[in-house]
Design a protein around this motif. Structure first.
Motif, PDB file in Angstrom:
ATOM      1  N   VAL A   1       0.850  -1.188   0.000  1.00  0.00           N
ATOM      2  CA  VAL A   1       0.000   0.000   0.000  1.00  0.00           C
ATOM      3  C   VAL A   1       0.884   1.236   0.000  1.00  0.00           C
ATOM      4  CG1 VAL A   1      -1.798   1.271   1.196  1.00  0.00           C
ATOM      5  CG2 VAL A   1      -1.823  -1.240   1.216  1.00  0.00           C
ATOM      6  N   THR A   2       0.647   2.141  -0.949  1.00  0.00           N
ATOM      7  CA  THR A   2       1.364   3.413  -1.045  1.00  0.00           C
ATOM      8  C   THR A   2       0.372   4.551  -0.870  1.00  0.00           C
ATOM      9  OG1 THR A   2       2.945   2.447  -2.590  1.00  0.00           O
ATOM     10  CG2 THR A   2       2.844   4.856  -2.485  1.00  0.00           C
ATOM     11  N   ARG A   3       0.662   5.481   0.031  1.00  0.00           N
ATOM     12  CA  ARG A   3      -0.242   6.603   0.295  1.00  0.00           C
ATOM     13  C   ARG A   3       0.386   7.901  -0.218  1.00  0.00           C
ATOM     14  NH1 ARG A   3      -4.374   5.105   3.579  1.00  0.00           N
ATOM     15  NH2 ARG A   3      -4.112   3.104   4.660  1.00  0.00           N
ATOM     16  N   GLU A   4      -0.415   8.732  -0.853  1.00  0.00           N
ATOM     17  CA  GLU A   4       0.023  10.028  -1.361  1.00  0.00           C
ATOM     18  C   GLU A   4      -0.992  11.093  -1.002  1.00  0.00           C
ATOM     19  OE1 GLU A   4       0.572   9.725  -5.552  1.00  0.00           O
ATOM     20  OE2 GLU A   4       2.240   8.297  -5.416  1.00  0.00           O
ATOM     21  N   GLY A   5      -0.501  12.379  -1.079  1.00  0.00           N
ATOM     22  CA  GLY A   5      -1.400  13.507  -0.845  1.00  0.00           C
ATOM     23  C   GLY A   5      -1.357  13.982   0.586  1.00  0.00           C
ATOM     24  N   PRO A   6      -2.265  14.840   0.956  1.00  0.00           N
ATOM     25  CA  PRO A   6      -3.466  15.160   0.152  1.00  0.00           C
ATOM     26  C   PRO A   6      -3.193  16.118  -1.010  1.00  0.00           C
ATOM     27  CG  PRO A   6      -3.529  16.366   2.206  1.00  0.00           C
ATOM     28  CD  PRO A   6      -2.304  15.491   2.281  1.00  0.00           C
ATOM     29  N   VAL A   7      -3.906  15.882  -2.113  1.00  0.00           N
ATOM     30  CA  VAL A   7      -3.851  16.755  -3.276  1.00  0.00           C
ATOM     31  C   VAL A   7      -5.280  16.998  -3.739  1.00  0.00           C
ATOM     32  CG1 VAL A   7      -1.593  15.890  -3.995  1.00  0.00           C
ATOM     33  CG2 VAL A   7      -3.680  14.819  -4.902  1.00  0.00           C
ATOM     34  N   ARG A   8      -5.456  18.015  -4.538  1.00  0.00           N
ATOM     35  CA  ARG A   8      -6.786  18.263  -5.118  1.00  0.00           C
ATOM     36  C   ARG A   8      -6.963  17.295  -6.279  1.00  0.00           C
ATOM     37  NH1 ARG A   8      -9.190  21.120  -9.240  1.00  0.00           N
ATOM     38  NH2 ARG A   8     -11.304  21.891  -8.757  1.00  0.00           N
ATOM     39  N   ILE A   9      -7.832  16.325  -6.080  1.00  0.00           N
ATOM     40  CA  ILE A   9      -8.016  15.282  -7.090  1.00  0.00           C
ATOM     41  C   ILE A   9      -8.876  15.808  -8.240  1.00  0.00           C
ATOM     42  CG2 ILE A   9      -8.896  12.965  -7.541  1.00  0.00           C
ATOM     43  CD1 ILE A   9      -8.336  12.291  -4.630  1.00  0.00           C
ATOM     44  N   THR A  10      -8.380  15.650  -9.453  1.00  0.00           N
ATOM     45  CA  THR A  10      -9.095  16.048 -10.661  1.00  0.00           C
ATOM     46  C   THR A  10      -9.148  14.862 -11.621  1.00  0.00           C
ATOM     47  OG1 THR A  10      -7.083  16.754 -11.767  1.00  0.00           O
ATOM     48  CG2 THR A  10      -8.224  18.413 -10.411  1.00  0.00           C
ATOM     49  N   ARG A  11      -9.758  15.062 -12.780  1.00  0.00           N
ATOM     50  CA  ARG A  11      -9.788  14.015 -13.794  1.00  0.00           C
ATOM     51  C   ARG A  11      -8.375  13.659 -14.236  1.00  0.00           C
ATOM     52  NH1 ARG A  11     -14.046  10.721 -14.222  1.00  0.00           N
ATOM     53  NH2 ARG A  11     -16.011  11.864 -14.138  1.00  0.00           N
ATOM     54  N   THR A  12      -7.506  14.669 -14.315  1.00  0.00           N
ATOM     55  CA  THR A  12      -6.113  14.412 -14.706  1.00  0.00           C
ATOM     56  C   THR A  12      -5.425  13.545 -13.662  1.00  0.00           C
ATOM     57  OG1 THR A  12      -6.027  16.531 -15.856  1.00  0.00           O
ATOM     58  CG2 THR A  12      -3.924  15.494 -15.320  1.00  0.00           C
ATOM     59  N   THR A  13      -5.698  13.834 -12.377  1.00  0.00           N
ATOM     60  CA  THR A  13      -5.111  13.029 -11.294  1.00  0.00           C
ATOM     61  C   THR A  13      -5.561  11.583 -11.412  1.00  0.00           C
ATOM     62  OG1 THR A  13      -5.279  14.989  -9.871  1.00  0.00           O
ATOM     63  CG2 THR A  13      -4.801  12.889  -8.802  1.00  0.00           C
ATOM     64  N   ILE A  14      -6.825  11.401 -11.698  1.00  0.00           N
ATOM     65  CA  ILE A  14      -7.392  10.047 -11.803  1.00  0.00           C
ATOM     66  C   ILE A  14      -6.751   9.285 -12.952  1.00  0.00           C
ATOM     67  CG2 ILE A  14      -9.499   8.738 -12.292  1.00  0.00           C
ATOM     68  CD1 ILE A  14     -11.043  11.039 -10.904  1.00  0.00           C
TER      69      ILE A  14
END
Length: 440
Positions: A3-16
Motif C-alpha cells: 500500500v502506497t499513500r500520497e497527498g493530500p492533493v486536489r483530485i481532478t480528472r487528470t489526477t485520476i
C-alpha cells in the motif's frame, strides 16, 4: 499487497487518469483529497474506488479508547466525478457528526436487501407449497388433503400474479397491493373470494415463519373483501340430463375419455375432481363399488359409492378398452395422462351440442339430491351419498354420535337414480318441476 499513500492533493480528472496509468500488480495506491478530509481515491491493479474514512464518535467502553477507523465505499470515478464524490463524503461526514455509523448502516442495508431478495413472494410460495401438505385442517382433525393443498397453492399463486408481485419481497407488501388485486378480481366474486382467502392464509403462514410483521389482508375492511356469491339454485330433470348425455355423444371436439367422464358425472353424484382422479385400484367392478380414500376426497373422509348399471356400463367399456388395468386413472387426459382439468372447454362443447345453457357440472349433484328427496329418500341417506360432513344429518352432536352409513339404503337410492336416468336416456321418463334453464 503493498500500500502506497500520497497527498493530500486536489483530485481532478487528470489526477485520476495519471493514477490509473501507474497501477501495478500487487500494489494499492491511496491518494487523499485535499478539499475533503477523509476522502481518498483508492487505485487497485484492476479497479478504482472513492472511499471515505472516519472514526465513529465516542470511546470503546471496554478499552477507554476511541473506536478504530472505518471506511465506506462511495463509488468509482465512472459513477462519481470528484465534485460528486466530495458531496457524498460531506453527507457521510455530517452523519458521523450526528452519531451515526455509515459503514454499519451500509452493511445492515446490504444484509436487509439480501434477505428481501431471498424472501420474494415467488420463492416463499414454493416453500409454502412444500409445507402445505403437513399443515392441519382448519376444521376437524388431521392434515389437509393433497387436492386441497394443490388448490390452495393455485389460488394463492393466482392472487400474487394478479398483483404482479411475484418478485416483490414479502415484507414490502402493503394493503394497496391487495386493493389492486381486489379491483382486478371484482368481476368474478366467487374466484376473488377463493383467492383472497388463500392469500390471507399464505400471509398467516408468512407471519408464523417470521417473514412479515403483519398480515396485509387484515388491513382490508370486511366491507371491501370479496363476498360469497349467491348460492345457485339450478336443477335439471332426468330428461334434461338425458339431453346433455346425448349431446356429449355428438360433441365433435370431445374425445372418448371426455364423453365418458361427463356422462359418469351425470350418472354418479361425485365431485368433478374426485371423478377425474378416480383410479382403477379403487373400483370393484364385481361388487359395483367405488371406494374413495380420504386423501382424494374434498373433506378428507374415506367414502364409498354404490355404482348402478348405467355407471357400470361406462366403467366396463373403459376397462375393456384399457386392457383390464389393475391401477391407473380411469379417465386420464389424452395428452398428459394426468387427471382432466379442462372443464370449461368440455362444458362449452356440450352446451354447443345440446343448445342448452345455464347449468354447471355441480348442478348434477344438486339435481340428484332433489330427485331423491322428491321420491321420499331420507336426507341422511342422501347426505351420506354426497359425503357432506357438515350437513344437518352428519354434523354437530348428531355427527358425533351417529356413525351409521346406512349402506343398503344408499345402494337402493343409487339404483333408483340410475333407473330414472336410464329411462330418461331411452326417452321413457317425463320430467318434473325445475328452475328454468335458457337456450344457448
Amino acid at each position: 499487497m503493498k500500500v502506497t499513500r500520497e497527498g493530500p492533493v486536489r483530485i481532478t480528472r487528470t489526477t485520476i487518469e495519471a493514477a490509473w496509468a501507474r497501477r501495478a500488480k500487487d500494489q494499492r495506491l491511496v491518494i487523499g483529497d485535499a478539499e475533503c478530509r477523509g476522502l481518498a481515491l483508492v487505485v487497485n491493479p484492476s479497479t478504482m474506488a472513492w472511499v471515505y474514512s472516519y472514526k465513529p464518535r465516542g470511546t470503546d467502553p471496554a478499552t477507554g479508547k476511541r473506536f478504530a477507523s472505518k471506511s465506506v465505499t462511495i463509488g468509482n470515478p465512472e459513477t462519481h466525478s470528484p465534485p460528486d464524490a466530495r458531496t457524498q463524503a460531506e453527507a457521510l461526514k455530517g452523519a458521523t457528526k450526528a452519531g451515526r455509523d455509515p459503514a454499519a448502516e451500509k452493511r445492515a442495508k446490504i444484509a436487509e436487501d439480501a434477505v428481501k431478495r431471498a424472501g420474494t413472494l415467488e420463492r416463499l410460495l414454493e416453500e409454502y407449497g412444500e409445507d402445505l401438505p403437513s399443515r392441519p385442517k382448519m376444521r376437524g382433525t388431521g392434515l389437509i388433503t393433497a387436492a386441497h393443498a394443490a388448490a390452495e397453492l393455485t389460488h394463492a399463486k393466482a392472487a400474487v400474479a394478479a398483483m404482479r408481485a411475484e418478485k416483490k419481497p414479502a415484507r414490502d407488501m402493503a394493503p394497496e397491493d391487495l386493493r389492486t388485486f381486489l379491483r382486478a378480481a371484482a368481476k368474478s366474486p366467487g374466484v376473488a373470494r377463493a383467492r383472497f382467502g388463500a392469500l390471507s392464509r399464505f400471509f398467516d403462514w408468512l407471519l408464523e415463519e417470521g417473514h412479515i410483521a403483519v398480515n396485509p389482508c387484515d388491513a382490508i375492511p370486511k366491507s371491501r373483501r370479496p363476498r360469497p356469491p349467491a348460492p345457485r339454485k339450478g336443477l335439471l330433470r332426468p330428461d334434461q340430463l338425458a339431453v346433455l348425455w346425448h349431446a356429449a355423444g355428438r360433441a365433435e371436439e370431445l374425445q372418448t375419455v371426455h364423453r365418458d367422464l361427463f356422462r359418469f358425472l351425470i350418472a354418479i353424484p361425485a365431485r368433478r375432481n374426485e371423478a377425474a382422479g378416480m383410479d382403477w385400484k379403487h373400483v370393484d367392478l364385481t361388487q359395483g363399488v367405488w371406494t374413495q380414500p380420504g386423501r382424494l376426497t374434498k373433506n378428507g373422509d374415506p367414502h364409498r359409492l354404490s355404482l348402478h348399471p348405467l355407471a357400470m356400463d361406462i366403467l366396463r367399456q373403459r376397462f375393456e378398452a384399457a386392457k383390464k388395468p389393475k391401477t391407473g386413472l380411469v379417465f386420464p387426459a389424452p395428452r398428459s395422462g394426468k387427471p382432466i382439468t379442462t372443464w370449461r372447454d368440455m362444458k362449452a362443447e356440450i352446451v354447443k351440442a345440446a343448445e342448452l345453457d345455464g347449468w354447471t357440472i355441480h348442478d348434477f349433484r344438486r339435481s340428484f339430491a332433489t330427485f331423491l328427496g322428491e321420491i321420499g329418500k331420507s336426507e341422511a341417506v342422501v347426505d351420506a351419498i354426497l359425503n357432506h360432513r357438515q350437513a344437518a344429518t352428519r354434523g354437530g352432536v348428531l355427527g358425533v354420535y351417529q356413525w351409521s352409513k346406512r349402506w343398503p339404503e344408499q345402494a337402493a337410492a343409487m339404483e333408483a337414480w340410475g333407473a330414472a336416468l336410464q329411462a330418461a336416456v331411452k326417452g321413457e321418463q317425463p320430467g318434473g318441476d325445475v328452475v328454468p334453464l335458457r337456450r344457448a
